[in-house]
Design a protein around this motif. Structure first.
Motif, mmCIF file in Angstrom:
data_model
loop_
_atom_site.group_PDB
_atom_site.id
_atom_site.type_symbol
_atom_site.label_atom_id
_atom_site.label_comp_id
_atom_site.label_asym_id
_atom_site.label_seq_id
_atom_site.Cartn_x
_atom_site.Cartn_y
_atom_site.Cartn_z
ATOM 1 N N LEU A 47 1.744 -9.177 -6.264
ATOM 2 C CA LEU A 47 2.805 -8.226 -5.948
ATOM 3 C C LEU A 47 2.958 -8.051 -4.438
ATOM 4 O O LEU A 47 1.963 -8.026 -3.713
ATOM 5 C CB LEU A 47 2.499 -6.876 -6.581
ATOM 6 C CG LEU A 47 2.352 -6.880 -8.106
ATOM 7 C CD1 LEU A 47 1.897 -5.514 -8.589
ATOM 8 C CD2 LEU A 47 3.674 -7.274 -8.761
ATOM 9 N N PRO A 48 4.197 -7.920 -3.958
ATOM 10 C CA PRO A 48 4.410 -7.701 -2.522
ATOM 11 C C PRO A 48 3.612 -6.510 -1.986
ATOM 12 O O PRO A 48 3.109 -6.543 -0.872
ATOM 13 C CB PRO A 48 5.922 -7.464 -2.414
ATOM 14 C CG PRO A 48 6.491 -8.189 -3.595
ATOM 15 C CD PRO A 48 5.456 -8.049 -4.689
ATOM 16 N N SER A 49 3.465 -5.452 -2.793
ATOM 17 C CA SER A 49 2.711 -4.274 -2.330
ATOM 18 C C SER A 49 1.238 -4.632 -2.093
ATOM 19 O O SER A 49 0.617 -4.128 -1.153
ATOM 20 C CB SER A 49 2.816 -3.134 -3.347
ATOM 21 O OG SER A 49 2.308 -3.546 -4.609
ATOM 22 N N ASN A 50 0.674 -5.502 -2.924
ATOM 23 C CA ASN A 50 -0.714 -5.930 -2.726
ATOM 24 C C ASN A 50 -0.834 -6.854 -1.523
ATOM 25 O O ASN A 50 -1.811 -6.794 -0.783
ATOM 26 C CB ASN A 50 -1.263 -6.618 -3.971
ATOM 27 C CG ASN A 50 -1.483 -5.636 -5.098
ATOM 28 O OD1 ASN A 50 -1.670 -4.452 -4.872
ATOM 29 N ND2 ASN A 50 -1.455 -6.127 -6.319
ATOM 30 N N GLU A 100 1.085 -6.779 1.111
ATOM 31 C CA GLU A 100 1.238 -5.925 2.293
ATOM 32 C C GLU A 100 -0.074 -5.241 2.655
ATOM 33 O O GLU A 100 -0.380 -5.059 3.831
ATOM 34 C CB GLU A 100 2.324 -4.876 2.061
ATOM 35 C CG GLU A 100 3.728 -5.445 2.091
ATOM 36 C CD GLU A 100 4.769 -4.410 1.692
ATOM 37 O OE1 GLU A 100 4.476 -3.190 1.735
ATOM 38 O OE2 GLU A 100 5.876 -4.817 1.326
ATOM 39 N N LYS A 101 -0.869 -4.844 1.654
ATOM 40 C CA LYS A 101 -2.155 -4.188 1.901
ATOM 41 C C LYS A 101 -3.122 -5.107 2.638
ATOM 42 O O LYS A 101 -4.045 -4.647 3.293
ATOM 43 C CB LYS A 101 -2.789 -3.740 0.592
ATOM 44 C CG LYS A 101 -2.086 -2.580 -0.071
ATOM 45 C CD LYS A 101 -2.737 -2.261 -1.404
ATOM 46 C CE LYS A 101 -1.932 -1.237 -2.168
ATOM 47 N NZ LYS A 101 -2.496 -1.007 -3.511
ATOM 48 N N GLN A 102 -2.919 -6.413 2.522
ATOM 49 C CA GLN A 102 -3.804 -7.374 3.158
ATOM 50 C C GLN A 102 -3.389 -7.696 4.597
ATOM 51 O O GLN A 102 -4.087 -8.431 5.279
ATOM 52 C CB GLN A 102 -3.841 -8.671 2.349
ATOM 53 C CG GLN A 102 -4.431 -8.494 0.969
ATOM 54 C CD GLN A 102 -4.426 -9.789 0.204
ATOM 55 O OE1 GLN A 102 -5.122 -10.718 0.551
ATOM 56 N NE2 GLN A 102 -3.613 -9.848 -0.838
#
Length: 182
Positions: free
Chosen positions: A87-90, A92-94
């Motif tokens: 997922l893009p949200s995951n 982004e967290k990286q």
């Protein structure tokens, strides 16, 4: 064995990868696991072999395959394929997460990555190091890259398959084998 089912998750993951139980006879991080897309593990293993002559193997997993790459004494990166979309949200967290590795064939690896246009100077750290040329990398005894490509992809250009910044240091780097103290 009959006790295998009761092993902790990390012990199960590391089983059959490396028979040693410590790093330099001391506790330490034995592996870091990364979730990657479907059908990426073999290409990531091939990438490490091509650019770093790294030792590793492809092993089956419940979700596809795992590429297990040796990155130091009794230390591995494990790239586990996932059926779930990243997922893009995951992703982004990286952002900003990176790993540091020490390599013996510093110039050879630099040249191979440079020939594939994969060398990258992180704009956040230009006060620490730049690596646009081998001379710059040699002065700071490190270079960076972040893009993994599938060189075997059937197209005119290499297919980007994963991103993880690597701060790649020569064995002559001042921090090699230094002990971190909090």
């Amino acid at each position: 064995s009959t006790n295998e089912g009761r092993l902790p998750r990390l012990a199960k993951t590391h089983k059959d990868v490396d028979e040693h139980m410590a790093i330099r006879s001391s506790p330490g991080i034995r592996f870091v696991e990364f979730k990657v897309g479907n059908n990426c593990a073999a290409a990531i293993l091939a990438f490490y072999r091509k650019y770093f002559e790294a030792k590793g193997e492809l092993v089956p997993s419940e979700t596809g395959a795992k590429a297990v790459i040796s990155v130091g004494p009794s230390t591995h990166f494990v790239f586990t394929e996932s059926q779930d979309p990243l997922l893009p949200s995951n992703i982004e967290k990286q952002a900003g997460v990176h790993v540091c590795v020490y390599i013996a064939k510093f110039q050879e690896s630099y040249n191979r990555l440079k020939d594939s246009n994969l060398i990258w100077t992180n704009p956040r750290f230009t006060y620490l190091d730049t690596c646009d040329t081998y001379g710059e990398a040699k002065m700071s005894r490190q270079f960076r890259f972040k893009t993994f490509i599938d060189s075997a992809a059937s197209s005119d250009t290499d297919k980007e398959i994963f991103e993880l910044e690597h701060e790649t240091r020569a064995l002559t780097h001042a921090k090699f084998l230094s002990v971190l103290v909090n």
